[in-house]
Design an enzyme around this catalytic site. Structure first.
Site, PDB file in Angstrom:
ATOM      1  N   LYS A  90       0.981  -1.067  -0.053  1.00  0.00           N
ATOM      2  CA  LYS A  90       0.104  -0.224  -0.048  1.00  0.00           C
ATOM      3  C   LYS A  90       0.865   1.333  -0.114  1.00  0.00           C
ATOM      4  O   LYS A  90       2.021   1.374   0.989  1.00  0.00           O
ATOM      5  CB  LYS A  90      -0.630  -0.031   1.399  1.00  0.00           C
ATOM      6  N   GLN A 111       7.273   3.931   3.929  1.00  0.00           N
ATOM      7  CA  GLN A 111       5.754   3.347   4.205  1.00  0.00           C
ATOM      8  C   GLN A 111       5.723   2.188   4.948  1.00  0.00           C
ATOM      9  O   GLN A 111       4.447   1.957   5.476  1.00  0.00           O
ATOM     10  CB  GLN A 111       5.332   3.172   2.576  1.00  0.00           C
ATOM     11  N   LYS A 114       5.290   3.441   8.454  1.00  0.00           N
ATOM     12  CA  LYS A 114       4.063   4.070   8.679  1.00  0.00           C
ATOM     13  C   LYS A 114       2.976   3.003   8.656  1.00  0.00           C
ATOM     14  O   LYS A 114       1.825   3.583   9.418  1.00  0.00           O
ATOM     15  CB  LYS A 114       4.138   5.273   7.497  1.00  0.00           C
ATOM     16  N   LYS A 126       5.230   1.843  -3.252  1.00  0.00           N
ATOM     17  CA  LYS A 126       5.337   3.136  -3.338  1.00  0.00           C
ATOM     18  C   LYS A 126       5.459   3.145  -5.191  1.00  0.00           C
ATOM     19  O   LYS A 126       6.071   2.066  -5.533  1.00  0.00           O
ATOM     20  CB  LYS A 126       6.273   4.136  -2.878  1.00  0.00           C
ATOM     21  N   GLY A 165      -2.844   8.242  -4.337  1.00  0.00           N
ATOM     22  CA  GLY A 165      -2.013   9.585  -4.679  1.00  0.00           C
ATOM     23  C   GLY A 165      -0.957   9.806  -3.944  1.00  0.00           C
ATOM     24  O   GLY A 165      -0.555   9.414  -2.932  1.00  0.00           O
ATOM     25  N   ASP A 166      -0.144  10.794  -4.425  1.00  0.00           N
ATOM     26  CA  ASP A 166       1.255  11.393  -3.902  1.00  0.00           C
ATOM     27  C   ASP A 166       1.281  12.450  -4.592  1.00  0.00           C
ATOM     28  O   ASP A 166       0.461  13.468  -5.330  1.00  0.00           O
ATOM     29  CB  ASP A 166       2.365  10.433  -3.679  1.00  0.00           C
ATOM     30  N   THR A 210      -4.680  13.480   5.221  1.00  0.00           N
ATOM     31  CA  THR A 210      -3.296  13.774   5.493  1.00  0.00           C
ATOM     32  C   THR A 210      -2.964  15.023   6.331  1.00  0.00           C
ATOM     33  O   THR A 210      -2.483  14.904   7.263  1.00  0.00           O
ATOM     34  CB  THR A 210      -2.255  13.697   4.143  1.00  0.00           C
ATOM     35  N   ASN A 241      -2.134  19.072  -1.860  1.00  0.00           N
ATOM     36  CA  ASN A 241      -3.429  18.143  -1.039  1.00  0.00           C
ATOM     37  C   ASN A 241      -2.952  18.401   0.445  1.00  0.00           C
ATOM     38  O   ASN A 241      -4.082  18.740   1.292  1.00  0.00           O
ATOM     39  CB  ASN A 241      -3.490  16.912  -1.596  1.00  0.00           C
ATOM     40  N   SER A 378      -6.914   5.722   3.802  1.00  0.00           N
ATOM     41  CA  SER A 378      -6.973   4.757   2.596  1.00  0.00           C
ATOM     42  C   SER A 378      -7.395   3.250   2.957  1.00  0.00           C
ATOM     43  O   SER A 378      -8.335   2.757   2.197  1.00  0.00           O
ATOM     44  CB  SER A 378      -5.474   4.763   1.783  1.00  0.00           C
TER      45      SER A 378
END
Ligand code: NDP
Ligand code: 2IT
Length: 446
Positions: A90, A111, A114, A126, A165-166, A210, A241, A378
Site C-alpha cells: 500500500k 511506508q 508508517k 510506492k 495519490g502522492d 493527511t 493536497n 486509504s
C-alpha cells in the site's frame, strides 16, 4: 551506530548506488534500532535488517504517450513492492520530474513503518513516474495515466497492491487510472486504488485526511506539554493536497497559518491564509501560490524564498517534499522560536536539520508518524469498498482521529520502553519495525 548496523547500512549504500534519498531513509531507521536489537537479538539472528532493506519486488517500465500535438514522449514508470508482511502493498504514486528509483525506494521503505503504525493491516509500497503533470492538458494526463496503468495493471489488485495519490497524483489521475484498470481487467475492483471520487467508491474524508491527521498529531504532541494550537502561529510549506487541509485544520483549532509555498516561492499572509481562496486557486483553477498572493490583499509573494525564514511562528508543518528543511533552515526555525515541527511531507527534514531540532529541544514528529493519516484513511476506504458501504464524513474523520491518537501514544510508549522518552523518531521506528519484524519471523524465510 553499532558495528553490525553500520555494516548493513554500508552494504545498502554499496548495493544501491546513486540513491542518496534511499540511503538517508534507511540510515534514519537503522540508527534508531540499536536499543531494539539489544533487547530483541532474534531480529539479528533472523537477518531481519538485511531482509527489510531489500524490496520484495521492483518494477520499472516504459510509459509511451502522445501529446495534444501528436508528439511522442517516453517516461519511466516505477512500482516498488517493498514489504507485504502486514498486508497488501500500500502506498501512493508520485508523478514529478525528479522521480527516480532511489526516490521511490525511500518512499516505499518509509511506508513500511508508517503503515505498520496505523494498525490497519497494510504492507509498504510506492510507485510513480518522472512524468510532469504541470502544464499538461486533461487529455494528455489521461493518455499518460492510461499508458501507465496498461503496464501497472498486471501487478496490482485489491488484495495484492493498492496504489493511491502522492505528489502530482490526485483525484483526476486516480479516476483515469481506475478507468483504464477496469477496462483492462473487466472488473470493478473498487479496492484496487484509493483516493477515488465519492460517487464510485471513494471515502469521505480521504482528501482531507493527511493534512488533518498531521494537525491532530501536532495537537497530541502539544497536549503532552499542557498546550494547544489555540493562538499559535504556524508555518505551512507546500500548497497541494496535504498543505491545504493542514491549513484548514490548524485554523479550525484556533491557530493562525501565515504561509504556503510551491516550487516557485512562498507567500507570507500575516492575517492568516484564506482557506476558501487557497482551495479555489489550487483545486479549481490549478493555479500557483503567486495567483493566491495576487488575489489576497495584504499577502506578500516571496519569489524563490522558502517559508522557514518567516519570523514569529511557534510551529512548522512542512507539507511539500523531501529535504526541504536543511541545517540552515532548521537553525532559522530554532532561532526564530519555533517549538514544534510535525511533518506532513515524507522526509522533509535532512538528518542535519533533525540534529538541530534535538539540540534546540524542538518537539519533532517524523512524517512516518505525523502524516500516516492519509494512508490510514486509504485503509478505511478499502474497508468501505469490501463492505460495499459509504460511511459519513464524521464517522471516517472520527476513526482517523482515534488512529492518530493511537499512533502518537504508540510512539511515546516505544520511546519510553527503549530509554528515550519523548523521542518520536525512535518511537515511530521502533514500534513500526517491531510489528513488521515479528510478522516476518512468524511467516518464515520468504
Ligand atoms: P501535491 O502534488 O498535492 O502538492 C505538492 C506541493 O509540494 C506543491 O505545492 C508543490 O509545488 C510542492 N513541491 C513538490 N515538489 C517540490 C519541490 N521539489 N520543491 C518545492 N516544492 C515542491 O502533493 P501532496 O500534497 O499530496 O504531497 C506533499 C507531501 O506530502 C509529499 O512529500 C508527499 O509524499 C507527502 N504525503 C502525501 C500524502 C497524501 O495523502 N497525498 C500522504 C502522506 C504524505 P509545485 O506545484 O510547484 O511542484
Ligand atoms: O505517503 C503516503 O502515505 C501517501 N502518499 C498516501 C498513500 C496511500 O496509500 O494513501
Amino acid at each position: 551506530m553499532d558495528d553490525r548496523i553500520e555494516r548493513i547500512h554500508s552494504a545498502v549504500i554499496a548495493r544501491n548506488p546513486a540513491e542518496p534519498e534511499f540511503h538517508q531513509a534507511v540510515g534514519e531507521v537503522l540508527e534508531s534500532l540499536e536499543p531494539v536489537l539489544a533487547a530483541r537479538p532474534e531480529y539479528l539472528d533472523e537477518a531481519i535488517l538485511e531482509r527489510i532493506v531489500e524490496p520484495e519486488r521492483q518494477l520499472i517500465f516504459r510509459v509511451p504517450w502522445e501529446d495534444d500535438e501528436g508528439n511522442i514522449h517516453v517516461n519511466r514508470g516505477f512500482r516498488v513492492e517493498f514489504n507485504s508482511a502486514l498486508g497488501p502493498y500500500k502506498g501512493g504514486l508520485r508523478f514529478h520530474p525528479s522521480v527516480n528509483l532511489g526516490i521511490i525506494k525511500f518512499l516505499g521503505f518509509e511506508q513500511i513503518f508508517k503503515n505498520a503504525l496505523t494498525g490497519q493491516g497494510i504492507g509498504g509500497g510506492k510507485g510513480g513516474s518522472d512524468f510532469d503533470p504541470h502544464g499538461k492538458s486533461d487529455r494528455e494526463v489521461m493518455r499518460f495515466c492510461q499508458s501507465f496503468m496498461t503496464e501497472l495493471s498486471r501487478h496490482i489488485g485489491p488484495d495484492t497492491d493498492v496504489p493511491a495519490g502522492d505528489i502530482g497524483v490526485g483525484g483526476r489521475e486516480i479516476g483515469y487510472l481506475f478507468g483504464q484498470y477496469k477496462r483492462l481487467r473487466n472488473r470493478f475492483d473498487a479496492g484496487v486504488l484509493t483516493g477515488k471520487a465519492l460517487g464510485w467508491g471513494g471515502s469521505l474524508g480521504r482528501t482531507e485526511a493527511t493534512g488533518y491527521g498531521t494537525v491532530m498529531f501536532a495537537k497530541a504532541m502539544l497536549a503532552t506539554q499542557g498546550e494547544s494550537l489555540e493562538g499559535k502561529t504556524v508555518l505551512v510549506s507546500g500548497s497541494g493536497n496535504v498543505a491545504i487541509y493542514a491549513v484548514q485544520r490548524a485554523q479550525a483549532e484556533g491557530a493562525r497559518v501565515v504561509s504556503i509555498s510551491d516550487s516557485s516561492g512562498s507567500v507570507y499572509d500575516p492575517d492568516g491564509i484564506d482557506f476558501d481562496l487557497l482551495k479555489q486557486v489550487k483545486e479549481v483553477q490549478r493555479g500557483r501560490v503567486a495567483d493566491y498572493a495576487a488575489a489576497r490583499p495584504g499577502a506578500q509573494l516571496r519569489t524563490g524564498e522558502k517559508v522557514w525564514t518567516i519570523e514569529g511562528a511557534d510551529i512548522a508543518l512542512p507539507c511539500a517534499t523531501q529535504n526541504e528543511i536543511d541545517e540552515d533552515a532548521a537553525k532559522e526555525l530554532a532561532n526564530n522560536g519555533v517549538k514544534l515541527v510535525a511533518e506532513g511531507a515524507n522526509m522533509p527534514s535532512t538528518p542535519e536539520a533533525i540534529n538541530v531540532y534535538r539540540e534546540a529541544g524542538i518537539l519533532y514528529a517524523p512524517g512516518k508518524a505525523a502524516n500516516a493519516g492519509g494512508v490510514a484513511t486509504s485503509a478505511l476506504e478499502m474497508q468501505q469498498n469490501s463492505a460495499r458501504q459509504q460511511w459519513s464524513f464524521d464517522t471516517t474523520v472520527g476513526k482517523l482521529s482515534e488512529i492518530m491518537a493511537s499512533i502518537h501514544d504508540t510512539c511515546l510508549a516505544a520511546a519510553d520502553e527503549f530509554g528515550h522518552p519523548g523521542d518520536y523518531v525512535l518511537g515511530a521506528n521502533a514500534a513500526g519495525f517491531q510489528k513488521t519484524a515479528d510478522a516476518m519471523i512468524q511467516q518464515g524465510l520468504v
